[in-house]
Design a protein around this motif. Structure first.
Motif, PDB file in Angstrom:
ATOM      1  N   PHE A  57      81.732  54.420  67.329  1.00  0.00           N
ATOM      2  CA  PHE A  57      80.896  53.279  66.936  1.00  0.00           C
ATOM      3  C   PHE A  57      81.560  51.928  67.184  1.00  0.00           C
ATOM      4  CE2 PHE A  57      79.960  56.946  64.225  1.00  0.00           C
ATOM      5  CZ  PHE A  57      78.650  57.178  64.605  1.00  0.00           C
ATOM      6  N   ASN A  58      82.807  51.945  67.675  1.00  0.00           N
ATOM      7  CA  ASN A  58      83.575  50.718  67.949  1.00  0.00           C
ATOM      8  C   ASN A  58      83.865  49.900  66.697  1.00  0.00           C
ATOM      9  OD1 ASN A  58      83.669  51.191  70.792  1.00  0.00           O
ATOM     10  ND2 ASN A  58      81.553  50.475  70.905  1.00  0.00           N
ATOM     11  N   SER A  59      83.697  50.504  65.533  1.00  0.00           N
ATOM     12  CA  SER A  59      84.029  49.862  64.257  1.00  0.00           C
ATOM     13  C   SER A  59      84.013  50.945  63.190  1.00  0.00           C
ATOM     14  CB  SER A  59      83.011  48.772  63.901  1.00  0.00           C
ATOM     15  OG  SER A  59      81.770  49.352  63.527  1.00  0.00           O
ATOM     16  N   THR A  60      84.443  50.569  62.006  1.00  0.00           N
ATOM     17  CA  THR A  60      84.302  51.501  60.893  1.00  0.00           C
ATOM     18  C   THR A  60      82.819  51.609  60.537  1.00  0.00           C
ATOM     19  OG1 THR A  60      84.684  49.705  59.322  1.00  0.00           O
ATOM     20  CG2 THR A  60      86.600  51.081  59.897  1.00  0.00           C
ATOM     21  N   ILE A  61      82.490  52.670  59.809  1.00  0.00           N
ATOM     22  CA  ILE A  61      81.119  52.881  59.351  1.00  0.00           C
ATOM     23  C   ILE A  61      81.127  53.181  57.862  1.00  0.00           C
ATOM     24  CG2 ILE A  61      80.256  53.687  61.592  1.00  0.00           C
ATOM     25  CD1 ILE A  61      80.439  56.585  60.444  1.00  0.00           C
ATOM     26  N   ALA A  62      80.015  52.902  57.228  1.00  0.00           N
ATOM     27  CA  ALA A  62      79.860  53.228  55.805  1.00  0.00           C
ATOM     28  C   ALA A  62      79.760  54.731  55.627  1.00  0.00           C
ATOM     29  CB  ALA A  62      78.606  52.555  55.246  1.00  0.00           C
ATOM     30  N   HIS A  63      80.310  55.228  54.539  1.00  0.00           N
ATOM     31  CA  HIS A  63      80.133  56.633  54.183  1.00  0.00           C
ATOM     32  C   HIS A  63      78.645  56.903  53.994  1.00  0.00           C
ATOM     33  CE1 HIS A  63      84.116  55.479  52.633  1.00  0.00           C
ATOM     34  NE2 HIS A  63      84.455  56.754  52.644  1.00  0.00           N
ATOM     35  N   GLY A  64      78.180  58.057  54.408  1.00  0.00           N
ATOM     36  CA  GLY A  64      76.789  58.424  54.159  1.00  0.00           C
ATOM     37  C   GLY A  64      76.478  58.410  52.672  1.00  0.00           C
ATOM     38  N   TYR A  65      77.418  58.920  51.861  1.00  0.00           N
ATOM     39  CA  TYR A  65      77.185  58.948  50.420  1.00  0.00           C
ATOM     40  C   TYR A  65      77.239  57.556  49.794  1.00  0.00           C
ATOM     41  CZ  TYR A  65      77.141  64.007  50.514  1.00  0.00           C
ATOM     42  OH  TYR A  65      76.817  65.318  50.767  1.00  0.00           O
ATOM     43  N   LEU A  66      77.962  56.629  50.423  1.00  0.00           N
ATOM     44  CA  LEU A  66      77.908  55.244  49.952  1.00  0.00           C
ATOM     45  C   LEU A  66      76.479  54.722  50.100  1.00  0.00           C
ATOM     46  CD1 LEU A  66      80.351  52.348  50.837  1.00  0.00           C
ATOM     47  CD2 LEU A  66      77.917  52.018  50.677  1.00  0.00           C
ATOM     48  N   THR A  67      75.873  54.968  51.255  1.00  0.00           N
ATOM     49  CA  THR A  67      74.509  54.478  51.466  1.00  0.00           C
ATOM     50  C   THR A  67      73.532  55.137  50.493  1.00  0.00           C
ATOM     51  OG1 THR A  67      74.003  56.064  53.254  1.00  0.00           O
ATOM     52  CG2 THR A  67      74.967  53.948  53.897  1.00  0.00           C
ATOM     53  N   LEU A  68      73.750  56.409  50.186  1.00  0.00           N
ATOM     54  CA  LEU A  68      72.905  57.073  49.183  1.00  0.00           C
ATOM     55  C   LEU A  68      73.106  56.458  47.798  1.00  0.00           C
ATOM     56  CD1 LEU A  68      73.102  60.902  49.955  1.00  0.00           C
ATOM     57  CD2 LEU A  68      71.126  59.404  50.203  1.00  0.00           C
ATOM     58  N   SER A  69      74.333  56.095  47.491  1.00  0.00           N
ATOM     59  CA  SER A  69      74.623  55.550  46.161  1.00  0.00           C
ATOM     60  C   SER A  69      73.981  54.193  45.924  1.00  0.00           C
ATOM     61  CB  SER A  69      76.137  55.458  45.931  1.00  0.00           C
ATOM     62  OG  SER A  69      76.698  54.382  46.656  1.00  0.00           O
ATOM     63  N   LEU A  70      73.492  53.560  46.988  1.00  0.00           N
ATOM     64  CA  LEU A  70      72.818  52.269  46.850  1.00  0.00           C
ATOM     65  C   LEU A  70      71.374  52.411  46.361  1.00  0.00           C
ATOM     66  CD1 LEU A  70      74.066  50.480  50.087  1.00  0.00           C
ATOM     67  CD2 LEU A  70      74.772  50.013  47.726  1.00  0.00           C
ATOM     68  N   ILE A  71      70.837  53.629  46.361  1.00  0.00           N
ATOM     69  CA  ILE A  71      69.432  53.809  45.986  1.00  0.00           C
ATOM     70  C   ILE A  71      69.097  53.198  44.632  1.00  0.00           C
ATOM     71  CG2 ILE A  71      67.646  55.506  45.405  1.00  0.00           C
ATOM     72  CD1 ILE A  71      68.674  57.198  47.753  1.00  0.00           C
ATOM     73  N   PRO A  72      69.823  53.477  43.552  1.00  0.00           N
ATOM     74  CA  PRO A  72      69.436  52.867  42.265  1.00  0.00           C
ATOM     75  C   PRO A  72      69.421  51.338  42.302  1.00  0.00           C
ATOM     76  CG  PRO A  72      70.970  54.655  41.894  1.00  0.00           C
ATOM     77  CD  PRO A  72      70.936  54.415  43.389  1.00  0.00           C
ATOM     78  N   TYR A  73      70.415  50.740  42.918  1.00  0.00           N
ATOM     79  CA  TYR A  73      70.495  49.277  43.020  1.00  0.00           C
ATOM     80  C   TYR A  73      69.308  48.715  43.801  1.00  0.00           C
ATOM     81  CZ  TYR A  73      72.072  44.769  44.832  1.00  0.00           C
ATOM     82  OH  TYR A  73      72.145  43.447  45.205  1.00  0.00           O
ATOM     83  N   LEU A  74      69.038  49.300  44.969  1.00  0.00           N
ATOM     84  CA  LEU A  74      67.952  48.800  45.807  1.00  0.00           C
ATOM     85  C   LEU A  74      66.587  49.126  45.215  1.00  0.00           C
ATOM     86  CD1 LEU A  74      69.491  49.706  49.288  1.00  0.00           C
ATOM     87  CD2 LEU A  74      69.450  47.459  48.178  1.00  0.00           C
ATOM     88  N   TRP A  75      66.447  50.285  44.575  1.00  0.00           N
ATOM     89  CA  TRP A  75      65.188  50.696  43.944  1.00  0.00           C
ATOM     90  C   TRP A  75      64.774  49.695  42.867  1.00  0.00           C
ATOM     91  CZ3 TRP A  75      60.801  53.067  43.985  1.00  0.00           C
ATOM     92  CH2 TRP A  75      60.144  53.403  42.798  1.00  0.00           C
TER      93      TRP A  75
END
Length: 152
Positions: A57-75
């Motif tokens: 990806f030519n850079s670091t990437i977010a953990h998949g589980y990090l993106t899942l953990s955002l659900i309550p905040y974004l919801w």
């Protein structure tokens, strides 16, 4: 933001896109804090130099589980469910990760009310959650989150 006060109001949204959250930028500091919290220090997430030179990806990437953990905040930016004694994160189903979120990528949650069921006073809400990545056609993931609500 949609305000939901009871089962009937929730049921009226069944089958509809409820809304989208604000954009949220995932920076390296958040990725590193998540790595520390989960003990997942895989280099593709935390080693910026190696990810740039060796990673796909030519850079670091977010953990998949990090993106899942955002659900309550974004919801909470999409729906304000009121008059509840208790809200329970009951489960997640059928999640598929479609695309990595690069460091400094911006994501937005799109929520669709898949089904609302009254189970003898406990309301079961199945919400289809799609995490969009700014300027990308393919979402980071899509799947169903299940909430249980005990309304007053």
């Amino acid at each position: 933001m949609i305000v939901i006060n009871n089962f009937e109001e929730y049921k009226a949204h069944e089958g509809k896109v409820l809304g989208v959250s604000d954009w949220h930028k995932i920076d390296q500091e958040q990725i590193n804090r998540f790595a520390d919290a989960t003990l997942d220090h895989q280099w593709i997430h935390t080693d910026e130099q190696r990810a740039k030179t060796e990673g796909p990806f030519n850079s670091t990437i977010a953990h998949g589980y990090l993106t899942l953990s955002l659900i309550p905040y974004l919801w909470k930016q999409i729906a304000d469910v009121r008059n509840v004694k208790m809200e329970i994160n009951y489960g997640i189903e059928n999640f598929k990760f479609g695309q990595a979120v690069p460091v400094n990528g911006e994501v937005q949650l799109q929520a669709t009310v898949k089904s609302i069921t009254n189970l003898r006073g406990t309301v079961k809400a199945i919400i289809n959650a799609k995490l969009l990545i700014k300027d990308q056609a393919k979402p980071a993931y899509q799947g169903d989150v299940i909430f249980l609500y005990h309304f007053n």
